[in-house]
Motif scaffolding. Structure first.
Motif, PDB file in Angstrom:
ATOM      1  N   MET A   9       9.759  24.911  -2.584  1.00 39.94           N
ATOM      2  CA  MET A   9       9.593  23.538  -3.004  1.00 39.94           C
ATOM      3  C   MET A   9       9.649  22.584  -1.808  1.00 39.94           C
ATOM      4  N   ALA A  10      10.431  22.949  -0.797  1.00 39.56           N
ATOM      5  CA  ALA A  10      10.535  22.101   0.393  1.00 39.56           C
ATOM      6  C   ALA A  10       9.207  22.015   1.126  1.00 39.56           C
ATOM      7  N   TRP A  11       8.473  23.122   1.153  1.00 36.12           N
ATOM      8  CA  TRP A  11       7.165  23.112   1.813  1.00 36.12           C
ATOM      9  C   TRP A  11       6.177  22.215   1.071  1.00 36.12           C
ATOM     10  N   PHE A  12       6.227  22.234  -0.243  1.00 43.80           N
ATOM     11  CA  PHE A  12       5.355  21.377  -1.038  1.00 43.80           C
ATOM     12  C   PHE A  12       5.696  19.899  -0.796  1.00 43.80           C
ATOM     13  N   ALA A  13       6.984  19.587  -0.796  1.00 41.09           N
ATOM     14  CA  ALA A  13       7.419  18.215  -0.526  1.00 41.09           C
ATOM     15  C   ALA A  13       6.982  17.778   0.867  1.00 41.09           C
ATOM     16  N   LEU A  14       7.081  18.680   1.818  1.00 37.90           N
ATOM     17  CA  LEU A  14       6.672  18.365   3.189  1.00 37.90           C
ATOM     18  C   LEU A  14       5.171  18.121   3.265  1.00 37.90           C
ATOM     19  N   PHE A  15       4.400  18.903   2.549  1.00 38.10           N
ATOM     20  CA  PHE A  15       2.952  18.714   2.518  1.00 38.10           C
ATOM     21  C   PHE A  15       2.592  17.347   1.923  1.00 38.10           C
ATOM     22  N   ILE A  16       3.233  16.997   0.816  1.00 39.86           N
ATOM     23  CA  ILE A  16       2.987  15.689   0.197  1.00 39.86           C
ATOM     24  C   ILE A  16       3.422  14.570   1.143  1.00 39.86           C
ATOM     25  N   ALA A  17       4.536  14.760   1.835  1.00 39.30           N
ATOM     26  CA  ALA A  17       4.994  13.765   2.818  1.00 39.30           C
ATOM     27  C   ALA A  17       3.954  13.574   3.913  1.00 39.30           C
ATOM     28  N   GLY A  18       3.336  14.665   4.339  1.00 39.62           N
ATOM     29  CA  GLY A  18       2.283  14.573   5.356  1.00 39.62           C
ATOM     30  C   GLY A  18       1.065  13.833   4.847  1.00 39.62           C
ATOM     31  N   LEU A  19       0.686  14.085   3.599  1.00 36.75           N
ATOM     32  CA  LEU A  19      -0.444  13.357   3.016  1.00 36.75           C
ATOM     33  C   LEU A  19      -0.129  11.872   2.888  1.00 36.75           C
ATOM     34  N   LEU A  20       1.112  11.563   2.526  1.00 36.43           N
ATOM     35  CA  LEU A  20       1.515  10.160   2.440  1.00 36.43           C
ATOM     36  C   LEU A  20       1.510   9.504   3.819  1.00 36.43           C
ATOM     37  N   GLU A  21       1.792  10.277   4.851  1.00 39.08           N
ATOM     38  CA  GLU A  21       1.701   9.742   6.212  1.00 39.08           C
ATOM     39  C   GLU A  21       0.261   9.330   6.517  1.00 39.08           C
ATOM     40  N   VAL A  22      -0.679  10.136   6.090  1.00 43.25           N
ATOM     41  CA  VAL A  22      -2.090   9.783   6.255  1.00 43.25           C
ATOM     42  C   VAL A  22      -2.378   8.481   5.514  1.00 43.25           C
ATOM     43  N   GLY A  23      -1.842   8.374   4.299  1.00 46.45           N
ATOM     44  CA  GLY A  23      -2.049   7.171   3.495  1.00 46.45           C
ATOM     45  C   GLY A  23      -1.507   5.927   4.151  1.00 46.45           C
ATOM     46  N   TRP A  24      -0.283   6.014   4.700  1.00 46.04           N
ATOM     47  CA  TRP A  24       0.265   4.798   5.319  1.00 46.04           C
ATOM     48  C   TRP A  24      -0.427   4.466   6.629  1.00 46.04           C
ATOM     49  N   ALA A  25      -0.876   5.450   7.351  1.00 46.92           N
ATOM     50  CA  ALA A  25      -1.592   5.159   8.592  1.00 46.92           C
ATOM     51  C   ALA A  25      -2.927   4.471   8.294  1.00 46.92           C
ATOM     52  N   PHE A  26      -3.631   4.971   7.289  1.00 44.07           N
ATOM     53  CA  PHE A  26      -4.919   4.387   6.911  1.00 44.07           C
ATOM     54  C   PHE A  26      -4.740   2.969   6.364  1.00 44.07           C
ATOM     55  N   SER A  27      -3.756   2.799   5.483  1.00 43.17           N
ATOM     56  CA  SER A  27      -3.540   1.462   4.931  1.00 43.17           C
ATOM     57  C   SER A  27      -3.025   0.499   5.989  1.00 43.17           C
ATOM     58  N   MET A  28      -2.306   1.005   6.985  1.00 42.79           N
ATOM     59  CA  MET A  28      -1.877   0.144   8.086  1.00 42.79           C
ATOM     60  C   MET A  28      -3.087  -0.366   8.861  1.00 42.79           C
ATOM     61  N   LYS A  29      -4.053   0.495   9.074  1.00 42.53           N
ATOM     62  CA  LYS A  29      -5.285   0.077   9.736  1.00 42.53           C
ATOM     63  C   LYS A  29      -5.982  -1.003   8.919  1.00 42.53           C
ATOM     64  N   LEU A  30      -6.040  -0.800   7.602  1.00 42.73           N
ATOM     65  CA  LEU A  30      -6.695  -1.765   6.720  1.00 42.73           C
ATOM     66  C   LEU A  30      -5.920  -3.080   6.601  1.00 42.73           C
ATOM     67  N   SER A  31      -4.614  -3.046   6.932  1.00 38.43           N
ATOM     68  CA  SER A  31      -3.794  -4.254   6.808  1.00 38.43           C
ATOM     69  C   SER A  31      -4.095  -5.293   7.887  1.00 38.43           C
ATOM     70  N   GLU A  32      -4.837  -4.865   8.912  1.00 37.22           N
ATOM     71  CA  GLU A  32      -5.202  -5.753  10.021  1.00 37.22           C
ATOM     72  C   GLU A  32      -3.964  -6.435  10.616  1.00 37.22           C
ATOM     73  N   GLY A  33      -3.026  -5.584  11.051  1.00 39.36           N
ATOM     74  CA  GLY A  33      -1.802  -6.106  11.670  1.00 39.36           C
ATOM     75  C   GLY A  33      -0.856  -6.746  10.669  1.00 39.36           C
ATOM     76  N   PHE A  34      -0.816  -6.225   9.477  1.00 42.00           N
ATOM     77  CA  PHE A  34       0.017  -6.719   8.375  1.00 42.00           C
ATOM     78  C   PHE A  34      -0.319  -8.153   7.983  1.00 42.00           C
ATOM     79  N   THR A  35      -1.587  -8.505   8.092  1.00 42.61           N
ATOM     80  CA  THR A  35      -2.036  -9.836   7.678  1.00 42.61           C
ATOM     81  C   THR A  35      -2.671  -9.816   6.291  1.00 42.61           C
TER      82      THR A  35
END
Length: 106
Positions: free
Chosen positions: A1-27
């Motif tokens: 179960m820890a590996w599955f949680a880690l995989f989802i955490a990694g996918l969420l990292e992709v999500g926050w990195a992409f949305s950070m780019k779209l945030s245009e410097g949190f504006t």
């Protein structure tokens, strides 16, 4: 179960990195909000998975999934270049992730 949680955490990292780019410097409100939420969820699942996985393995796999995922998202959705050198670097990261997983006792 820890590996599955880690995989989802990694996918969420992709999500926050992409949305950070779209945030245009949190504006921009919604991309900034999505960044914060996915970041908290990603860190939470990473921390939870570290309860049973070795620190070095968990952190390496988490950042590797994030790196490869954001690399892929950048190419597909942002039109970033796919060069031989960048592809080779990505393959080396994936190789490292596989070796880290194979060397983990869990």
């Amino acid at each position: 179960m820890a590996w599955f949680a880690l995989f989802i955490a990694g996918l969420l990292e992709v999500g926050w990195a992409f949305s950070m780019k779209l945030s245009e410097g949190f504006t921009r409100f919604w991309p900034s909000t999505i960044t914060a939420i996915t970041m908290l969820l990603s860190f939470g699942l990473l921390a939870w998975s570290m309860r049973s996985l070795p620190l070095g393995t968990a952190y390496t796999v988490w950042t590797g999934i994030g790196a490869i995922g954001t690399f892929t998202v950048g190419i597909i959705f942002l039109g970033e270049a796919l060069t031989f050198t960048r592809l080779l670097a990505a393959l080396l990261i994936v190789s490292g992730l596989v070796l880290m997983k194979l060397s983990s006792p869990s």
